[in-house]
Design a protein around this motif. Structure first.
Motif, PDB file in Angstrom:
ATOM      1  N   PHE A 191       0.837  -1.198   0.000  1.00 53.12           N
ATOM      2  CA  PHE A 191       0.000   0.000   0.000  1.00 53.12           C
ATOM      3  C   PHE A 191       0.875   1.252   0.000  1.00 53.12           C
ATOM      4  O   PHE A 191       0.565   2.233  -0.680  1.00 53.12           O
ATOM      5  CB  PHE A 191      -0.922  -0.007   1.225  1.00 53.12           C
ATOM      6  N   PHE A 192       1.954   1.225   0.751  1.00 47.31           N
ATOM      7  CA  PHE A 192       2.874   2.361   0.742  1.00 47.31           C
ATOM      8  C   PHE A 192       3.456   2.555  -0.656  1.00 47.31           C
ATOM      9  O   PHE A 192       3.582   3.691  -1.125  1.00 47.31           O
ATOM     10  CB  PHE A 192       4.000   2.144   1.750  1.00 47.31           C
ATOM     11  N   MET A 193       3.801   1.452  -1.342  1.00 48.98           N
ATOM     12  CA  MET A 193       4.439   1.543  -2.651  1.00 48.98           C
ATOM     13  C   MET A 193       3.545   2.212  -3.682  1.00 48.98           C
ATOM     14  O   MET A 193       3.988   3.073  -4.435  1.00 48.98           O
ATOM     15  CB  MET A 193       4.845   0.154  -3.134  1.00 48.98           C
ATOM     16  N   TRP A 194       2.258   1.831  -3.712  1.00 47.85           N
ATOM     17  CA  TRP A 194       1.447   2.488  -4.746  1.00 47.85           C
ATOM     18  C   TRP A 194       0.948   3.847  -4.294  1.00 47.85           C
ATOM     19  O   TRP A 194       0.599   4.688  -5.115  1.00 47.85           O
ATOM     20  CB  TRP A 194       0.327   1.605  -5.280  1.00 47.85           C
ATOM     21  N   GLY A 195       0.974   4.119  -2.992  1.00 39.40           N
ATOM     22  CA  GLY A 195       0.735   5.484  -2.546  1.00 39.40           C
ATOM     23  C   GLY A 195       1.860   6.400  -2.997  1.00 39.40           C
ATOM     24  O   GLY A 195       1.633   7.536  -3.420  1.00 39.40           O
ATOM     25  N   PHE A 196       3.094   5.884  -2.933  1.00 37.08           N
ATOM     26  CA  PHE A 196       4.261   6.638  -3.379  1.00 37.08           C
ATOM     27  C   PHE A 196       4.174   6.909  -4.879  1.00 37.08           C
ATOM     28  O   PHE A 196       4.417   8.031  -5.339  1.00 37.08           O
ATOM     29  CB  PHE A 196       5.529   5.855  -3.056  1.00 37.08           C
ATOM     30  N   LEU A 242      -8.591  -2.729   6.484  1.00 37.66           N
ATOM     31  CA  LEU A 242      -8.301  -2.123   5.185  1.00 37.66           C
ATOM     32  C   LEU A 242      -8.048  -0.621   5.317  1.00 37.66           C
ATOM     33  O   LEU A 242      -7.153  -0.078   4.665  1.00 37.66           O
ATOM     34  CB  LEU A 242      -9.443  -2.388   4.202  1.00 37.66           C
ATOM     35  N   THR A 243      -8.820   0.059   6.165  1.00 43.68           N
ATOM     36  CA  THR A 243      -8.607   1.501   6.344  1.00 43.68           C
ATOM     37  C   THR A 243      -7.247   1.781   6.962  1.00 43.68           C
ATOM     38  O   THR A 243      -6.536   2.712   6.550  1.00 43.68           O
ATOM     39  CB  THR A 243      -9.717   2.104   7.223  1.00 43.68           C
ATOM     40  N   LEU A 244      -6.838   0.963   7.947  1.00 39.56           N
ATOM     41  CA  LEU A 244      -5.533   1.148   8.572  1.00 39.56           C
ATOM     42  C   LEU A 244      -4.401   0.852   7.591  1.00 39.56           C
ATOM     43  O   LEU A 244      -3.409   1.593   7.511  1.00 39.56           O
ATOM     44  CB  LEU A 244      -5.416   0.252   9.804  1.00 39.56           C
ATOM     45  N   ALA A 245      -4.538  -0.234   6.818  1.00 45.08           N
ATOM     46  CA  ALA A 245      -3.520  -0.564   5.816  1.00 45.08           C
ATOM     47  C   ALA A 245      -3.407   0.545   4.779  1.00 45.08           C
ATOM     48  O   ALA A 245      -2.305   0.930   4.381  1.00 45.08           O
ATOM     49  CB  ALA A 245      -3.855  -1.897   5.141  1.00 45.08           C
ATOM     50  N   GLN A 246      -4.545   1.083   4.366  1.00 45.42           N
ATOM     51  CA  GLN A 246      -4.524   2.150   3.364  1.00 45.42           C
ATOM     52  C   GLN A 246      -4.018   3.462   3.956  1.00 45.42           C
ATOM     53  O   GLN A 246      -3.664   4.377   3.213  1.00 45.42           O
ATOM     54  CB  GLN A 246      -5.924   2.326   2.771  1.00 45.42           C
ATOM     55  N   SER A 247      -3.952   3.552   5.280  1.00 43.98           N
ATOM     56  CA  SER A 247      -3.345   4.733   5.896  1.00 43.98           C
ATOM     57  C   SER A 247      -1.876   4.839   5.493  1.00 43.98           C
ATOM     58  O   SER A 247      -1.346   5.940   5.313  1.00 43.98           O
ATOM     59  CB  SER A 247      -3.457   4.662   7.421  1.00 43.98           C
ATOM     60  N   PHE A 248      -1.224   3.694   5.329  1.00 44.14           N
ATOM     61  CA  PHE A 248       0.188   3.706   4.919  1.00 44.14           C
ATOM     62  C   PHE A 248       0.320   4.041   3.431  1.00 44.14           C
ATOM     63  O   PHE A 248       1.349   4.550   2.998  1.00 44.14           O
ATOM     64  CB  PHE A 248       0.829   2.369   5.261  1.00 44.14           C
ATOM     65  N   GLN A 249      -0.719   3.748   2.668  1.00 44.28           N
ATOM     66  CA  GLN A 249      -0.752   4.224   1.284  1.00 44.28           C
ATOM     67  C   GLN A 249      -0.784   5.747   1.274  1.00 44.28           C
ATOM     68  O   GLN A 249      -0.117   6.400   0.476  1.00 44.28           O
ATOM     69  CB  GLN A 249      -1.992   3.652   0.562  1.00 44.28           C
ATOM     70  N   ALA A 250      -1.561   6.316   2.211  1.00 42.37           N
ATOM     71  CA  ALA A 250      -1.625   7.772   2.321  1.00 42.37           C
ATOM     72  C   ALA A 250      -0.279   8.353   2.736  1.00 42.37           C
ATOM     73  O   ALA A 250       0.098   9.439   2.284  1.00 42.37           O
ATOM     74  CB  ALA A 250      -2.709   8.161   3.325  1.00 42.37           C
ATOM     75  N   GLU A 259     -11.682  12.934   2.273  1.00 40.66           N
ATOM     76  CA  GLU A 259     -11.572  11.853   1.280  1.00 40.66           C
ATOM     77  C   GLU A 259     -10.947  10.590   1.876  1.00 40.66           C
ATOM     78  O   GLU A 259     -11.134   9.493   1.360  1.00 40.66           O
ATOM     79  CB  GLU A 259     -10.688  12.301   0.113  1.00 40.66           C
ATOM     80  N   SER A 260     -10.228  10.748   2.955  1.00 43.90           N
ATOM     81  CA  SER A 260      -9.301   9.749   3.472  1.00 43.90           C
ATOM     82  C   SER A 260      -9.813   8.312   3.512  1.00 43.90           C
ATOM     83  O   SER A 260      -9.160   7.393   3.009  1.00 43.90           O
ATOM     84  CB  SER A 260      -8.836  10.162   4.869  1.00 43.90           C
ATOM     85  N   CYS A 261     -10.965   8.079   4.115  1.00 43.82           N
ATOM     86  CA  CYS A 261     -11.413   6.699   4.359  1.00 43.82           C
ATOM     87  C   CYS A 261     -12.474   6.229   3.376  1.00 43.82           C
ATOM     88  O   CYS A 261     -13.002   5.123   3.523  1.00 43.82           O
ATOM     89  CB  CYS A 261     -11.960   6.578   5.783  1.00 43.82           C
ATOM     90  N   ILE A 262     -12.801   7.031   2.384  1.00 44.28           N
ATOM     91  CA  ILE A 262     -13.937   6.703   1.527  1.00 44.28           C
ATOM     92  C   ILE A 262     -13.662   5.472   0.666  1.00 44.28           C
ATOM     93  O   ILE A 262     -14.507   4.560   0.577  1.00 44.28           O
ATOM     94  CB  ILE A 262     -14.319   7.925   0.653  1.00 44.28           C
ATOM     95  N   PHE A 263     -12.480   5.396   0.049  1.00 47.83           N
ATOM     96  CA  PHE A 263     -12.186   4.243  -0.814  1.00 47.83           C
ATOM     97  C   PHE A 263     -12.259   2.918  -0.051  1.00 47.83           C
ATOM     98  O   PHE A 263     -12.969   2.001  -0.472  1.00 47.83           O
ATOM     99  CB  PHE A 263     -10.815   4.400  -1.477  1.00 47.83           C
ATOM    100  N   PRO A 264     -11.532   2.749   1.073  1.00 44.16           N
ATOM    101  CA  PRO A 264     -11.593   1.455   1.759  1.00 44.16           C
ATOM    102  C   PRO A 264     -12.974   1.107   2.294  1.00 44.16           C
ATOM    103  O   PRO A 264     -13.350  -0.074   2.328  1.00 44.16           O
ATOM    104  CB  PRO A 264     -10.571   1.602   2.894  1.00 44.16           C
ATOM    105  N   LEU A 265     -13.760   2.109   2.692  1.00 44.83           N
ATOM    106  CA  LEU A 265     -15.091   1.804   3.226  1.00 44.83           C
ATOM    107  C   LEU A 265     -16.065   1.415   2.123  1.00 44.83           C
ATOM    108  O   LEU A 265     -16.877   0.503   2.299  1.00 44.83           O
ATOM    109  CB  LEU A 265     -15.624   3.003   4.023  1.00 44.83           C
TER     110      LEU A 265
END
Length: 478
Positions: A54-59, A175-183, A365-371
């Motif tokens: 998740f971090f990699m594709w956030g980057f 999923l929201t926590l994991a996607q936090s690292f994407q952010a 916008e932060s949590c909308i995708f994972p939810l």
């Protein structure tokens, strides 16, 4: 196995699924492996490893927004043309999940989907070098398409894996926590771009871009090797069907054909519109700031973008904590309502007021995708992997909205602020999805987080006997 006679959960079978997965060459999605009953403790290691992705594709996504503005200067292209980068990147999301990405996940499982996605990502990153030598915008778009193909394959596997690897009641939190690292990755990328890639560099230079993507290629190839040896359990469609049956008494689950999963398809539409709007906002953030605050340089704009992405990351971590105490459907409704409100203000205000509004848009916008993702997958059972492919394919909305916004901005004489009515339309369409969930699906959705016990560790009868005997033995010794 009927719904009235659910199979007894077995943590032993879950442990076996984790230990033997790497031996599999081909995955049988009709086989119950026990991975659908993995406990919270058993899920920590595999979920943590996948969170790195998740971090990699956030980057990669964060760099995309900065490259959009840089290429307008370096290659002397218009706002509309620069949207071709987003079109190439997110166009791969339309093709991959519905064809090769989804097939790899269903046929060979999550491990090989992760490895394939990383290798594609690496190849696309390597292609930036010859594209930079030729100063070819078309070459950069082609390279970005390959990068997008790799990342769409990773997302096709990683999002459903995180959502299903562990107790279902914690699906949204995971999923929201994991996607936090994407952010976090989207924050790091603009900062790196501002202080390393484009610092003390001629605005027309592309050399630093080439070296950054060469470094990315080396890293993701090494990461692919790590995933070959990592303990990644395979959660099959049969596991998800079994999980749904075990929970049927609480959730009113019914095994329906895919064509009748109406909540899934509504979620796909909402995700398409939301992601398209989100990508348009981020992609033209620097242009927006330059318009509402004349004299703002690209470097300053990149710093502001990093700050806004920081708000995005903070919002995800806050939402992860909020989900522990609040129903996911209510969190989604509240956050997306905030997005619509501040998107309207961003179009009407000037100067710092407009900048503050767009910061708050990114926060909400932060949590909308994972939810949207997890709530759309709820109760799909044997259709979980295919349904996840549809939702990831909806990310292709990012290929539509940015070029349209860029073309409208060009037609309005460069007025990016007024052109932001395009993403506002997408946000409003996405807002109707949580409205539907809260009106018609609240009972079944709440049961998944309040009542379902699958994957929740409980003391065995033997452990209870031991715990009851210990005080007696202690008294006897005294």
């Amino acid at each position: 196995m009927s719904i009235s006679e659910p199979r007894k959960a077995s943590t032993a079978s879950a442990a076996e699924a984790i230990g033997t997965d790497r031996k599999r060459k081909v995955v049988n999605d009709h086989e119950v492996t026990g991975a659908g009953e993995i406990t919270l403790r058993q899920s920590i290691l595999p979920v943590s490893l996948v969170t790195v992705l998740f971090f990699m594709w956030g980057f990669a996504y964060g760099l995309l927004d900065v490259l959009n503005a840089h290429f307008q200067v370096a290659l002397n292209i218009s706002q509309g043309m620069s949207g071709g980068l987003q079109a190439a990147y997110f166009g791969a999301y339309f093709i991959g999940p519905l064809t090769y990405s989804g097939w790899i996940v269903r046929r060979f499982g999550y491990r090989w989907a992760f490895i394939t996605g990383l290798c594609l990502y690496g190849v696309g990153a390597l292609m930036f070098w010859p594209s930079g030598l030729k100063r070819s915008f078309g070459g950069f778009c082609g390279s970005m398409f390959i990068v997008g193909s790799g990342l769409s394959t990773l997302e096709t596997a990683a999002n459903p894996f995180i959502a299903t690897c562990g107790p279902p009641r914690y699906s949204e939190i995971r999923l929201t926590l994991a996607q936090s690292f994407q952010a976090v990755g989207t924050v790091v990328a603009p900062v790196l771009a501002s202080y390393v890639i484009f610092k003390n560099v001629d605005d027309t230079s592309l050399t630093s871009v080439q070296w950054v993507y060469l470094g990315i290629a080396i890293f993701v190839f090494l990461l692919a090797v790590v995933f070959f040896f990592a303990p990644i359990p395979e959660v099959t469609d049969a596991d998800m069907a079994n999980q749904a049956e075990l929970s049927a008494a609480d959730t009113d689950f019914e095994d329906k054909p895919l064509s009748k999963q109406y909540t899934l398809f509504y979620g796909v539409i909402a995700q398409f519109c939301y992601v398209g709007a989100q990508v348009a906002y981020a992609g033209y953030f620097i242009n927006f700031v330059s318009w509402v605050r004349p004299g703002t340089t690209h470097a300053t704009g990149a710093n502001l973008l990093a700050g806004a992405q920081g708000c995005f990351a903070i919002g995800r971590f806050m939402a992860s904590g909020l989900l522990k105490f609040t129903k996911p459907r209510l969190v989604l409704m509240g956050f997306i309502s905030g997005v619509v409100l501040f998107a309207c203000l961003a179009m009407g205000l000037k100067g710092n007021g407009a900048v503050a509004s767009i910061f708050l848009v990114l926060f909400f916008e932060s949590c909308i995708f994972p939810l949207i993702f997890t709530l759309s997958l709820r109760g799909l059972g044997r259709h979980s992997k295919r349904g996840a492919s549809f939702i990831v394919a909806a990310v292709s909305g990012g290929a539509l909205f940015p070029p349209v916004l860029g073309a409208v901005a060009d037609a309005l004489g460069g007025n990016t602020q007024h052109a932001f009515f395009i993403p506002l339309i997408g946000f409003v369409v996405a807002w109707t999805f949580p409205l539907y969930l809260n009106l018609f699906k609240r009972k079944s959705l709440d049961a998944w987080t309040d009542k379902v016990k699958v994957g929740i560790e409980t003391k065995s009868d033997e452990e209870k006997d031991i715990s009851e005997k210990e005080p007696v033995e202690f008294v006897e010794k005294v």
